[in-house]
Structure formats: structure tokens, C-alpha cells
Design a protein around this motif. Structure first.
Motif, PDB file in Angstrom:
ATOM      1  N   LYS A  24     -11.652   4.303  -6.424  1.00 41.07           N
ATOM      2  CA  LYS A  24     -11.687   4.786  -7.795  1.00 41.07           C
ATOM      3  C   LYS A  24     -10.628   4.066  -8.624  1.00 41.07           C
ATOM      4  O   LYS A  24      -9.683   3.487  -8.087  1.00 41.07           O
ATOM      5  CB  LYS A  24     -11.441   6.299  -7.829  1.00 41.07           C
ATOM      6  CG  LYS A  24     -12.545   7.110  -7.177  1.00 41.07           C
ATOM      7  CD  LYS A  24     -12.240   8.595  -7.267  1.00 41.07           C
ATOM      8  CE  LYS A  24     -13.340   9.419  -6.602  1.00 41.07           C
ATOM      9  NZ  LYS A  24     -13.055  10.881  -6.651  1.00 41.07           N
ATOM     10  N   THR A  25     -10.784   4.114  -9.933  1.00 42.08           N
ATOM     11  CA  THR A  25      -9.850   3.444 -10.823  1.00 42.08           C
ATOM     12  C   THR A  25      -8.452   4.057 -10.699  1.00 42.08           C
ATOM     13  O   THR A  25      -8.291   5.284 -10.700  1.00 42.08           O
ATOM     14  CB  THR A  25     -10.327   3.550 -12.281  1.00 42.08           C
ATOM     15  OG1 THR A  25     -11.626   2.958 -12.392  1.00 42.08           O
ATOM     16  CG2 THR A  25      -9.371   2.815 -13.211  1.00 42.08           C
ATOM     17  N   ILE A  26      -7.433   3.199 -10.574  1.00 40.50           N
ATOM     18  CA  ILE A  26      -6.049   3.649 -10.521  1.00 40.50           C
ATOM     19  C   ILE A  26      -5.259   2.957 -11.635  1.00 40.50           C
ATOM     20  O   ILE A  26      -5.793   2.100 -12.340  1.00 40.50           O
ATOM     21  CB  ILE A  26      -5.405   3.373  -9.150  1.00 40.50           C
ATOM     22  CG1 ILE A  26      -5.369   1.863  -8.851  1.00 40.50           C
ATOM     23  CG2 ILE A  26      -6.142   4.106  -8.040  1.00 40.50           C
ATOM     24  CD1 ILE A  26      -4.564   1.517  -7.622  1.00 40.50           C
ATOM     25  N   ALA A  27      -3.983   3.311 -11.756  1.00 43.00           N
ATOM     26  CA  ALA A  27      -3.208   2.865 -12.910  1.00 43.00           C
ATOM     27  C   ALA A  27      -2.302   1.667 -12.648  1.00 43.00           C
ATOM     28  O   ALA A  27      -1.819   1.061 -13.598  1.00 43.00           O
ATOM     29  CB  ALA A  27      -2.367   4.026 -13.440  1.00 43.00           C
ATOM     30  N   ASN A  28      -2.064   1.318 -11.395  1.00 43.18           N
ATOM     31  CA  ASN A  28      -1.022   0.332 -11.129  1.00 43.18           C
ATOM     32  C   ASN A  28      -1.434  -0.633 -10.034  1.00 43.18           C
ATOM     33  O   ASN A  28      -2.442  -0.425  -9.344  1.00 43.18           O
ATOM     34  CB  ASN A  28       0.280   1.043 -10.736  1.00 43.18           C
ATOM     35  CG  ASN A  28       1.487   0.135 -10.861  1.00 43.18           C
ATOM     36  OD1 ASN A  28       1.424  -0.937 -11.457  1.00 43.18           O
ATOM     37  ND2 ASN A  28       2.601   0.559 -10.298  1.00 43.18           N
ATOM     38  N   MET A  29      -0.652  -1.697  -9.863  1.00 43.30           N
ATOM     39  CA  MET A  29      -0.837  -2.644  -8.770  1.00 43.30           C
ATOM     40  C   MET A  29       0.489  -2.845  -8.049  1.00 43.30           C
ATOM     41  O   MET A  29       1.550  -2.766  -8.656  1.00 43.30           O
ATOM     42  CB  MET A  29      -1.343  -3.991  -9.300  1.00 43.30           C
ATOM     43  CG  MET A  29      -2.725  -3.964  -9.888  1.00 43.30           C
ATOM     44  SD  MET A  29      -3.383  -5.631 -10.256  1.00 43.30           S
ATOM     45  CE  MET A  29      -2.237  -6.181 -11.536  1.00 43.30           C
ATOM     46  N   HIS A  30       0.404  -3.105  -6.745  1.00 45.74           N
ATOM     47  CA  HIS A  30       1.582  -3.369  -5.925  1.00 45.74           C
ATOM     48  C   HIS A  30       1.702  -4.875  -5.753  1.00 45.74           C
ATOM     49  O   HIS A  30       0.836  -5.513  -5.160  1.00 45.74           O
ATOM     50  CB  HIS A  30       1.433  -2.673  -4.569  1.00 45.74           C
ATOM     51  CG  HIS A  30       2.595  -2.869  -3.661  1.00 45.74           C
ATOM     52  ND1 HIS A  30       2.519  -2.674  -2.297  1.00 45.74           N
ATOM     53  CD2 HIS A  30       3.876  -3.244  -3.912  1.00 45.74           C
ATOM     54  CE1 HIS A  30       3.692  -2.922  -1.759  1.00 45.74           C
ATOM     55  NE2 HIS A  30       4.534  -3.275  -2.697  1.00 45.74           N
ATOM     56  N   GLY A  31       2.779  -5.450  -6.279  1.00 48.34           N
ATOM     57  CA  GLY A  31       2.917  -6.898  -6.296  1.00 48.34           C
ATOM     58  C   GLY A  31       2.841  -7.565  -4.945  1.00 48.34           C
ATOM     59  O   GLY A  31       2.459  -8.732  -4.848  1.00 48.34           O
ATOM     60  N   ALA A  32       3.197  -6.855  -3.876  1.00 48.59           N
ATOM     61  CA  ALA A  32       3.183  -7.450  -2.543  1.00 48.59           C
ATOM     62  C   ALA A  32       1.799  -7.461  -1.918  1.00 48.59           C
ATOM     63  O   ALA A  32       1.613  -8.045  -0.847  1.00 48.59           O
ATOM     64  CB  ALA A  32       4.140  -6.694  -1.629  1.00 48.59           C
ATOM     65  N   ASN A  33       0.823  -6.837  -2.583  1.00 45.54           N
ATOM     66  CA  ASN A  33      -0.508  -6.705  -1.985  1.00 45.54           C
ATOM     67  C   ASN A  33      -1.531  -6.474  -3.102  1.00 45.54           C
ATOM     68  O   ASN A  33      -1.955  -5.345  -3.340  1.00 45.54           O
ATOM     69  CB  ASN A  33      -0.511  -5.528  -0.994  1.00 45.54           C
ATOM     70  CG  ASN A  33      -1.839  -5.359  -0.285  1.00 45.54           C
ATOM     71  OD1 ASN A  33      -2.718  -6.223  -0.351  1.00 45.54           O
ATOM     72  ND2 ASN A  33      -2.001  -4.236   0.405  1.00 45.54           N
TER      73      ASN A  33
END
Length: 297
Positions: A155-164
Motif C-alpha cells: 500500500k502507499t506509504i509516506a517515506n523511503m529508506h535511503g539504504a534500501n
């Protein structure tokens, strides 16, 4: 991603003095090298053996490329890698990330199977720390959260994790000029907010797994304050109303870090044991990200 062919994938790895980490990182990429068009390692002025190690890998595998970015900071290193990429999808990991054996397939599958109407711009995976006294418990927690569909649902989320993470070329081209080079923000949060403002969706597939380094946990609590404050600033500069929630979360984040800092200091990942001697000994800590450029640069 609406295409008559399978989307091409590249991986960008920013590095600065990562001689202890870059070889294991590339060793986890190489088994999947036939799934990618290129692996772009962006050196940000390393003074140790990082470049030498990368060049040795290039001699074995020509799909690994080395790009030099003289402007200091993760923002500039990441941008140099994305600009050098020639593919439909650009993955980004850290030098201390160790991707799972099917990571590239999971990234491609996410873009191939998502309804084009959702306008997917980015995907970010799940992770747990390696060489950590809490590796097993944290991985178990992630697995429980996946089973209960709290995370990793697609589902749509708000953020991204730069390491992955990975983004589409379309999304990068659309927001590149909107990204901020400021040192007092988290570049992955800023990237995610820019994608959302441009109308792109971000999802979190459960099968896009990467083990990550726990070395940020060794950051002394006083220095970690600036990391927490940068999370708040990342929302403030976008004028988003929910940045106030970050002010509520920030003290909890800092306190949790301060509590766990002690067992991390006492833990020896080589022997996998705790010791009082290690806890009180003088230790150098290595920040988890490249040094950023000065504010406003």
C-alpha cells in the motif's frame, strides 16, 4: 510501469571512506549482476582504500562503474549516481547495505505489477540490522509486522529508506530540480516528500529485503540530536502540516536511541558478547551517512 519490455535496473552506491564495508556490499550484489544493467559506485573523495577495492571489482565485472563526485555530501553523491544511470529504474543502497539474493527481482516486480494508474514513483524495502545485539529480535519484529499486515503490504506509504530504495527514471526526472542540498535535512525524506508532491506513489513490498548496518546506533546521544532535528526540518521546509507530529515523535526517538546506545557500545560484533570494558573504552564512531554539504550550498 507500463512498458512492452522488462524495465531495466541499475544500483547506485554512494561511498566515502568505506573500505570496511564496500566489499561485502558488492559481494551481495554480484550474485544478481545479470539482473542489472549497471552498478554505479559514486566516490565522494575517499582517502582510504575504497577506490582501490572498487577498481578491483571492476576488473572482474565491467558492469560495475566508478563515478567521482568532488562536491561533498550525500545529496551530491546520490545525484551524480542517478544522473549517470541509464536505466528505467534506479536502485539506491548504502555502502554498508547487504541486499537479499532476490532484491533486484523484487524491485522490478514491484514496478511491473503495480497498476499504472497509481503512478508508482518509488519503492522502499524492509530491513533489520546485522552485527547487532538485537538482530534476531528486530528481524522477528519485522516478520510479525509483515504477517499482521502492518508493514510491507504494497500500500502507499509516506517515506523511503535511503539504504534500501529504488525510483523510476520518470520520477527522478520530475523531481530532481526540486530536491534540496541542505545539510540539515534527511535526503531520503526530502526525496519522498518531493515525489508525493509531484503526484507519485511510494510503496513498501514485503519481499524487497536488505540487511543494514547498525553503526548509527553508536552515535553519541548528543550528536544524535542533530539527526533527530534534521527529521523535523525535512518536513518543515516542505510546509507540511504534519511536521508537528515529528516534534512529538522526536523526543521518543532520541530517548530510545540514548537507551540503546549503551548496549551497542558494550557489544562486540566479532565475539558477539557484551563487556563492561568495551562499554567504558574509548571508541571511534562512524556516522552512517556521508557528511553533508553546508546549509544553503
Amino acid at each position: 510501469m507500463n512498458t512492452d519490455r522488462r524495465p531495466t535496473v541499475s544500483i547506485v552506491v554512494p561511498v566515502l571512506n568505506e573500505e570496511l564495508f564496500i566489499a561485502p556490499c558488492l559481494d551481495h550484489v554480484l550474485p544478481q549482476i545479470d539482473e542489472v544493467t549497471e552498478v554505479i559506485v559514486v566516490d565522494n573523495g575517499s582517502s582510504d582504500r575504497t577506490v582501490e577495492i572498487v577498481e578491483a571489482y571492476i576488473a572482474r565485472e565491467p558492469r560495475i562503474r566508478l563515478v567521482h563526485e568532488p562536491r561533498k555530501g550525500l545529496f551530491h553523491s546520490r545525484a551524480a549516481g542517478f544522473r549517470a544511470a541509464t536505466t528505467d529504474i534506479v536502485g539506491r543502497i548504502d555502502a554498508d547495505t547487504r541486499i537479499a539474493p532476490d532484491w533486484v527481482a523484487a524491485v522490478r516486480r514491484a514496478f511491473e505489477t503495480t497498476d499504472p494508474a497509481r503512478r508508482l514513483g518509488g519503492v522502499t524495502g524492509l530491513s533489520a540490522p546485522y552485527d547487532s545485539p538485537f538482530s534476531r529480535s528486530k528481524k522477528l519484529l519485522v516478520e510479525v509486522l509483515v504477517r499482521t499486515k502492518a508493514i510491507g503490504t504494497g500500500k502507499t506509504i509516506a517515506n523511503m529508506h535511503g539504504a534500501n530504495m529504488a525510483v523510476s527514471r520518470e520520477a527522478w526526472d520530475a523531481v530532481e530540480d526540486q530536491l534540496t542540498p541542505r545539510a540539515d535535512v534527511h535526503e531520503d525524506i526530502d526525496f519522498a516528500l518531493c515525489l508525493r508532491e509531484a503526484g507519485f506513489a511510494i510503496i513498501q513490498p514485503a519481499d524487497m529485503w536488505a540487511d543494514v548496518s547498525p553503526r548509527r546506533a553508536l552515535t553519541p546521544p548528543l550528536q544524535y540530536t542533530s539527526f533527530v532535528r534534521a527529521g523535523i526540518t525535512s518536513f518543515e521546509i516542505h510546509g507540511r502540516g504534519h511536521w508537528t507530529l515529528r516534534w512529538l515523535v522526536a523526543p521518543v526517538t532520541w530517548l530510545s536511541h540514548a537507551v540503546f546506545w549503551f548496549p551497542y557500545r558494550a557489544y562486540d560484533p566479532t565475539t558477539r558478547r557484551f563487556s563492561v570494558r568495551r562499554l567504558v573504552s574509548r571508541q571511534e564512531f562512524r556516522p552512517a551517512a556521508l557528511s553533508e554539504a553546508p546549509p544553503g550550498s
